[in-house]
Structure formats: structure tokens, C-alpha cells
Design a protein around this motif. Structure first.
Motif, short mmCIF file in Angstrom:
data_model
loop_
_atom_site.label_atom_id
_atom_site.label_comp_id
_atom_site.label_asym_id
_atom_site.label_seq_id
_atom_site.Cartn_x
_atom_site.Cartn_y
_atom_site.Cartn_z
N GLY A 151 0.84 -1.20 0.00
CA GLY A 151 0.00 0.00 0.00
C GLY A 151 0.87 1.25 0.00
N GLN A 152 0.49 2.22 -0.78
CA GLN A 152 1.32 3.41 -1.02
C GLN A 152 1.59 4.21 0.26
OE1 GLN A 152 0.10 5.41 -4.48
NE2 GLN A 152 1.63 7.04 -4.36
N ASP A 153 0.66 4.19 1.20
CA ASP A 153 0.80 5.01 2.42
C ASP A 153 1.38 4.24 3.60
OD1 ASP A 153 -0.36 7.16 1.04
OD2 ASP A 153 -2.38 6.42 1.50
N CYS A 154 1.88 3.04 3.36
CA CYS A 154 2.42 2.23 4.45
C CYS A 154 3.64 2.91 5.07
CB CYS A 154 2.79 0.84 3.93
SG CYS A 154 3.46 -0.24 5.20
N LYS A 155 3.63 3.06 6.39
CA LYS A 155 4.68 3.81 7.07
C LYS A 155 6.06 3.17 6.94
CE LYS A 155 3.67 1.51 11.49
NZ LYS A 155 3.26 1.68 12.89
N ILE A 156 6.11 1.86 6.72
CA ILE A 156 7.40 1.18 6.64
C ILE A 156 8.21 1.66 5.44
CG2 ILE A 156 6.75 -0.83 5.22
CD1 ILE A 156 8.82 -0.94 8.46
N LEU A 157 7.53 2.19 4.43
CA LEU A 157 8.23 2.65 3.22
C LEU A 157 9.12 3.86 3.47
CD1 LEU A 157 5.41 2.23 0.53
CD2 LEU A 157 7.37 0.74 0.93
N ALA A 158 9.01 4.45 4.65
CA ALA A 158 9.87 5.60 4.99
C ALA A 158 11.28 5.14 5.40
CB ALA A 158 9.25 6.40 6.12
N GLU A 159 11.46 3.83 5.63
CA GLU A 159 12.79 3.34 6.02
C GLU A 159 13.82 3.60 4.91
OE1 GLU A 159 13.81 1.82 8.83
OE2 GLU A 159 11.84 1.95 9.82
N PRO A 160 15.08 3.92 5.28
CA PRO A 160 16.11 4.28 4.29
C PRO A 160 16.36 3.21 3.22
CG PRO A 160 16.86 4.80 6.50
CD PRO A 160 15.57 4.06 6.66
N ILE A 161 16.18 1.93 3.56
CA ILE A 161 16.48 0.89 2.59
C ILE A 161 15.62 1.01 1.33
CG2 ILE A 161 14.84 -0.83 3.52
CD1 ILE A 161 17.04 -2.95 2.99
#
Length: 261
Positions: free
Chosen positions: A225-235
Motif C-alpha cells: 500500500g502506497q501510504d504504508c509507514k514502513i516505506l519511509a525506512e532508508p532501505i
């Protein structure tokens, strides 16, 4: 030897005619004298003859009926060990009760599929070696950060140490292929479990590299999902070719609880 087998384009056949190279390929399994060997696509037996001379317990699998007849006539010692089958459709667990090695001058049109088949039996195949097109060999052995590092690199290197042994020119084949070839050797590593959800690992690797020009964030957002908070991780700022096998494993564990069911 009574007649010559005609190479068939439909089967991706390019018969090796350089005996020194055939010997060098056979030499890759010298450390496995007590392990049964399965040779894929023996053709007219240029590699087969050296494997037999070394005393290996050899079985060959060949789809081409003309080659089968040639092998039966010229290699009587293979009686009962010649399979007229499609390697990709074989249930290898019914052929071997324990470990076995795989070798061949592999048909170029299915070489990647052959290695994915080997992966299915990775806990019983300590070594797989042979000749394939140079481009595929480079992809298999490529390190993270290289342009050729991709799906094949990650999925194979998770379970095998891969050595690019040497390059083979076009003129040592009949007919000469349009590409250079290479000999590789895959040796099973010590990993028995990846430490992550393995089907998800495979899915993430394939999804990421199918859009390899994108960042991990853009290629994987459809899975979480586009708004998933995990996507903010640097990797997720990285492109897939920058990530090692271990980083893909860590990423799988990071994402597992966020995957859209």
C-alpha cells in the motif's frame, strides 16, 4: 561411431567439439567421485565420455531421440542409465534416493529454467556445473552493485557459491552459437534456512527486479500500500541491484507483517 546427430535448432542444440573444454567441464566434479551424477543434454556424448572415464555413477537425460539412439549404440556402459525425458519435467526425487550432482552443456534456451529446477532440489544437489551462454553465467555470478546482478543472482546466491570459471568462444561448437559461452560451478553453501518467509523472499526479489530502474519504495508499494509507514525506512531509497542477499532477507522480515493479503 556410426553416424552423426544433426543439431536441432528447436532444442537449442550446439554440440561442443573441443575435447579440451569437455575435459575441463568434467573436471569440475572431481571432488564428487562418490556422488551420482546426472548429465543434462548429453547429445553425442562429448562430455559423457570423460565423466565415464573418471568412474562416475552417471545417468544422462536427453530429449532428442536421435541422440538417444547414438548414445545407446556408442556408450553401452550407460545401459539402464539413459533417460529419454524432459529434464524440466522430471521428478528427481524418484531418480536418486540421496545426494546427486548435475552437469551439462545446457540447452541455451532453457538454461535459467534448469537452474531454478536445481533450486527445487537444493538440499540434495551439492554441486551443479556446466556450460551456458556467457550473459547468463555473468548474471548468476554477479555481485551486488553490478549491472548484471538480478533475480537469478539473488535466488541462486542465497543457496550456492557461484564461480565463473572461464569463457568459451563460439567456434568450438557445431553449429557455432551467436553468443559466447561460459563454464560455471555452483557449490551448495552452509545455509539451510534463510531465516525469513521464503516464498515472500522470492516474490519480493522478483517484484523489485522486474522494475529494476525504480527505487525499492516505488517497486514494492503495490505489495504493502502506497501510504504504508514502513516505506519511509532508508532501505527503500535503494534500487534492487544495490541490495545483498542478506539485505533482501532482512527486507522480507521487515515487510512481512505489512503485506496486503
Amino acid at each position: 561411431m556410426s553416424y552423426i546427430v544433426r543439431p536441432k535448432k528447436s532444442l537449442g542444440q550446439h554440440f561442443l567439439i573441443d575435447l579440451n573444454i569437455a575435459q575441463a567441464i568434467a573436471d569440475t566434479l572431481d571432488n564428487y567421485k562418490n556422488t551420482p551424477i546426472l548429465e543434462v543434454g548429453p547429445g553425442m556424448g562429448v562430455l559423457t565420455q570423460y565423466l565415464l572415464s573418471k568412474g562416475h555413477d552417471l545417468t544422462v537425460v536427453e530429449l532428442d531421440h536421435e541422440s538417444i539412439e547414438y548414445l545407446q549404440e556408442n556408450f553401452p556402459e550407460l545401459k539402464g542409465h539413459i533417460l529419454e525425458e524432459d529434464f524440466l519435467k522430471l521428478d528427481l526425487s524418484k531418480l536418486f534416493s540421496g545426494n546427486f550432482c548435475v552437469i551439462g552443456n545446457y540447452p541455451y534456451n532453457i538454461s535459467s529454467q534448469i537452474f531454478f529446477k536445481v533450486l527445487e532440489y537444493k538440499d540434495h544437489i551439492p554441486c551443479c556445473s556446466g556450460m551456458i551462454q556467457k550473459e547468463v553465467a555473468e548474471r548468476m555470478a554477479a555481485p551486488p552493485g553490478s549491472k548484471t546482478y538480478g533475480i537469478l543472482s539473488v535466488l541462486l546466491q542465497a543457496w550456492y557459491e557461484i564461480e565463473y570459471l572461464f569463457t568459451v568462444p563460439e567456434h568450438v561448437f557445431n553449429p557455432p552459437p551467436k553468443v559466447k559461452s561460459a563454464v560455471i560451478k555452483m557449490t551448495r553453501n552452509q545455509v539451510r534456512q534463510l531465516g525469513c518467509n521464503e516464498p515472500l523472499f522470492k516474490r519480493i526479489v522478483k517484484t523489485a527486479f522486474n522494475q529494476r530502474r525504480k527505487t525499492m519504495r516505488n517497486s514494492l508499494k503495490s505489495m504493502v500500500g502506497q501510504d504504508c509507514k514502513i516505506l519511509a525506512e532508508p532501505i527503500f531509497n535503494e534500487r534492487p541491484e544495490r541490495l545483498s542477499v542478506k539485505q533482501f532477507i532482512d527486507l522480507t522480515n521487515l515487510l512481512e507483517s505489512y503485506i496486503i493479503k
